[in-house]
Design an enzyme around this catalytic site. Sequence first.
Site, PDB file in Angstrom:
ATOM      1  N   ARG A   1       0.860  -1.188   0.000  1.00  0.00           N
ATOM      2  CA  ARG A   1       0.000   0.000   0.000  1.00  0.00           C
ATOM      3  C   ARG A   1       0.892   1.232   0.000  1.00  0.00           C
ATOM      4  O   ARG A   1       1.696   1.432   0.917  1.00  0.00           O
ATOM      5  CB  ARG A   1      -0.903  -0.018   1.236  1.00  0.00           C
ATOM      6  CG  ARG A   1      -2.068   0.947   1.134  1.00  0.00           C
ATOM      7  CD  ARG A   1      -1.801   2.243   1.887  1.00  0.00           C
ATOM      8  NE  ARG A   1      -1.821   2.058   3.307  1.00  0.00           N
ATOM      9  CZ  ARG A   1      -1.885   3.066   4.185  1.00  0.00           C
ATOM     10  NH1 ARG A   1      -1.961   4.308   3.786  1.00  0.00           N
ATOM     11  NH2 ARG A   1      -1.839   2.824   5.466  1.00  0.00           N
TER      12      ARG A   1
ATOM     13  N   HIS B   1      -2.547  10.779   1.096  1.00  0.00           N
ATOM     14  CA  HIS B   1      -1.924  10.569   2.404  1.00  0.00           C
ATOM     15  C   HIS B   1      -1.257  11.886   2.789  1.00  0.00           C
ATOM     16  O   HIS B   1      -0.042  11.969   2.943  1.00  0.00           O
ATOM     17  CB  HIS B   1      -0.941   9.399   2.345  1.00  0.00           C
ATOM     18  CG  HIS B   1      -0.565   8.819   3.673  1.00  0.00           C
ATOM     19  ND1 HIS B   1      -0.663   7.470   3.954  1.00  0.00           N
ATOM     20  CD2 HIS B   1      -0.071   9.388   4.800  1.00  0.00           C
ATOM     21  CE1 HIS B   1      -0.245   7.233   5.189  1.00  0.00           C
ATOM     22  NE2 HIS B   1       0.126   8.394   5.725  1.00  0.00           N
TER      23      HIS B   1
ATOM     24  N   GLU C   1      -6.490   7.935   6.940  1.00  0.00           N
ATOM     25  CA  GLU C   1      -6.677   8.583   8.243  1.00  0.00           C
ATOM     26  C   GLU C   1      -7.216   9.999   8.117  1.00  0.00           C
ATOM     27  O   GLU C   1      -6.580  10.973   8.575  1.00  0.00           O
ATOM     28  CB  GLU C   1      -5.370   8.594   9.036  1.00  0.00           C
ATOM     29  CG  GLU C   1      -4.895   7.210   9.423  1.00  0.00           C
ATOM     30  CD  GLU C   1      -3.646   7.233  10.310  1.00  0.00           C
ATOM     31  OE1 GLU C   1      -3.154   8.322  10.627  1.00  0.00           O
ATOM     32  OE2 GLU C   1      -3.170   6.147  10.666  1.00  0.00           O
TER      33      GLU C   1
ATOM     34  N   ASN D   1      -6.470   1.405  10.471  1.00  0.00           N
ATOM     35  CA  ASN D   1      -5.145   1.626  11.051  1.00  0.00           C
ATOM     36  C   ASN D   1      -5.308   1.644  12.556  1.00  0.00           C
ATOM     37  O   ASN D   1      -6.206   2.311  13.080  1.00  0.00           O
ATOM     38  CB  ASN D   1      -4.571   2.975  10.615  1.00  0.00           C
ATOM     39  CG  ASN D   1      -4.265   3.031   9.122  1.00  0.00           C
ATOM     40  OD1 ASN D   1      -4.383   2.024   8.424  1.00  0.00           O
ATOM     41  ND2 ASN D   1      -3.875   4.184   8.645  1.00  0.00           N
TER      42      ASN D   1
ATOM     43  N   TYR E   1      -2.958   1.510  16.356  1.00  0.00           N
ATOM     44  CA  TYR E   1      -1.687   1.419  17.080  1.00  0.00           C
ATOM     45  C   TYR E   1      -1.901   1.224  18.579  1.00  0.00           C
ATOM     46  O   TYR E   1      -1.255   0.388  19.191  1.00  0.00           O
ATOM     47  CB  TYR E   1      -0.848   2.690  16.847  1.00  0.00           C
ATOM     48  CG  TYR E   1      -0.359   2.816  15.421  1.00  0.00           C
ATOM     49  CD1 TYR E   1       0.890   2.347  15.053  1.00  0.00           C
ATOM     50  CD2 TYR E   1      -1.166   3.375  14.430  1.00  0.00           C
ATOM     51  CE1 TYR E   1       1.348   2.444  13.754  1.00  0.00           C
ATOM     52  CE2 TYR E   1      -0.730   3.476  13.116  1.00  0.00           C
ATOM     53  CZ  TYR E   1       0.526   3.006  12.783  1.00  0.00           C
ATOM     54  OH  TYR E   1       0.963   3.084  11.493  1.00  0.00           O
TER      55      TYR E   1
ATOM     56  N   GLU F   1      -2.492  -0.437   8.592  1.00  0.00           N
ATOM     57  CA  GLU F   1      -1.340   0.058   9.349  1.00  0.00           C
ATOM     58  C   GLU F   1      -1.391  -0.505  10.752  1.00  0.00           C
ATOM     59  O   GLU F   1      -2.429  -0.470  11.412  1.00  0.00           O
ATOM     60  CB  GLU F   1      -1.328   1.590   9.478  1.00  0.00           C
ATOM     61  CG  GLU F   1      -0.908   2.330   8.258  1.00  0.00           C
ATOM     62  CD  GLU F   1      -0.753   3.831   8.518  1.00  0.00           C
ATOM     63  OE1 GLU F   1      -0.446   4.222   9.662  1.00  0.00           O
ATOM     64  OE2 GLU F   1      -0.941   4.585   7.559  1.00  0.00           O
TER      65      GLU F   1
HETATM   66  O1  IFM Z   1       3.516   7.552   9.941  1.00  0.00           O
HETATM   67  C1  IFM Z   1       2.168   7.536  10.255  1.00  0.00           C
HETATM   68  C2  IFM Z   1       1.324   7.370   9.013  1.00  0.00           C
HETATM   69  O2  IFM Z   1       1.596   8.348   8.063  1.00  0.00           O
HETATM   70  C3  IFM Z   1      -0.139   7.457   9.374  1.00  0.00           C
HETATM   71  N1  IFM Z   1      -0.463   6.563  10.433  1.00  0.00           N
HETATM   72  C4  IFM Z   1       0.378   6.538  11.605  1.00  0.00           C
HETATM   73  C5  IFM Z   1       1.835   6.407  11.204  1.00  0.00           C
HETATM   74  C6  IFM Z   1       2.719   6.392  12.462  1.00  0.00           C
HETATM   75  O3  IFM Z   1       2.535   7.566  13.178  1.00  0.00           O
END
Ligand code: IFM
Length: 475
Positions: A105, A149, A194, A315, A317, A374
Amino acid sequence: MTSIKDFGPEIATLRHMARPAQQRAKRTADPKAAWPRDFIWGVSTSSFQIEGATREDGRGQSIWDTFGAAGRVANHDTGDVACDHYHRYAEDVALMRELGVQAYRFSVAWPRLLPQGRGSANEAGLAFYDRLIDALLAAGIEPWLCLYHWDLPQALDDLGGWTTRDAAGWFADYAALVACRYGDRVKRFATFNEPSVFTLFGYGFGDSAPGASGPVMLRQAMHHVNLAHGAAVDVLRALVPKASIGAIHNYQPCLPATPADAQAAELFGAYWNSAFPDPQCLGAYPPRLADAFAPYVQPGDLARICRPTDWFGLNHYSPIYAKADPSAPLGFTFGPAPSDLTRTPIEWPIYPDAFRDTLLEVSARYRLPVYVLENGFGGHDTPDAAGKVADAPRIDFLKAYTDAMRRAIADGADVRGYFVWSLLDNFEWGSGYGVRFGLVYVDYPTQMRIPKASFRWYADLIKSARQKDGLKGTS
Ligand code: IFM
């Protein structure tokens, strides 16, 4: 000064997410269980974060060039060179081939294709992505192309950028150019990556490009991005036979830092998690935001935004901990995570159960196949004396999160793929090059690529998952 009250009535849209996941039952996935048939393993990057060559071959300026040139990135870093991927893409595709990923991607830089954001296209910029796509296909890697992006052409920002309704039309025209040029070889398209992050930070908190802050600009930008998404879905559907289309949302539990922050967390969560997926997939702004967005929504807009898509890009985290802050532009801000949670070196809480819960939540709420586009670990890796990068904490993180994903799948989440952020260390926005997310270490002065230990770990995971997939026979 704005406060939470400026944002409309308080309706508990995300109450279900307020219960910390650690209180829920913990289960361990069966390590021998196979991944779903045809599960896709990949890696993700983005144009501005890796390409460099910002002044080459006719590329126009983006808002992140402007932001960096104004010294607003840590260490005064800029994207001018980044990972020099513009010149080294073939080496990077070879690394992906070695890794064994089925998909990649990436995003296209709008100002490389349309230096002024609209009008005349730049053939040299178009040709770069021809070369990249052809190299990927030759390596047996499926290109997943994201239209946006975060690198808006500066010329469009000068006209109001996402705060103007015209932006939806500009984006649709750009999508048409991309579809016509690459639609013969690319079938997987994402509209935005995002959207809540780049609008909240760029127009709400003001600490990302273009650096604006305030609730009116934020809501305008959010609504126009939603309109642009719908318009681009229609364009891609019309121009690319068999296109498979989605948008990529960050989605994570938004929890109160203290009990007194419950309303702030609800509001933060509505903006962060729901302001885009709800209108795009369910046809309405979340109740918590409906009144606040009403001034910008014209008759027919929600039908324009809610166009059928094929998948939900997720995405994830870590959870967010929110706190009320009446002095912040939006009345809320990031709060401290509980002290008993372990964190990555950049202080992001490590919380795999929240990932499992999020996958189940997203799958049930939006009823689309989910691709995790992500997930990854930010740190400050350095090579050892032997020149190797032994990133055991990243491996532990990826193991824990892929295990949580397997548990979510076992519990019924329709997850079809997983992409690590990121292939390479790269330009981490406001943090510049100080934070590294790559499976491959980039020595920026020499641009040497050094696969980290996590690269080998991920290659092994993919290999064993695909072997098990092969052993299952055809479905
Ligand atoms: O680097 C970023 C990415 O561009 C968008 N999502 C989170 C990643 C880590 O912060």
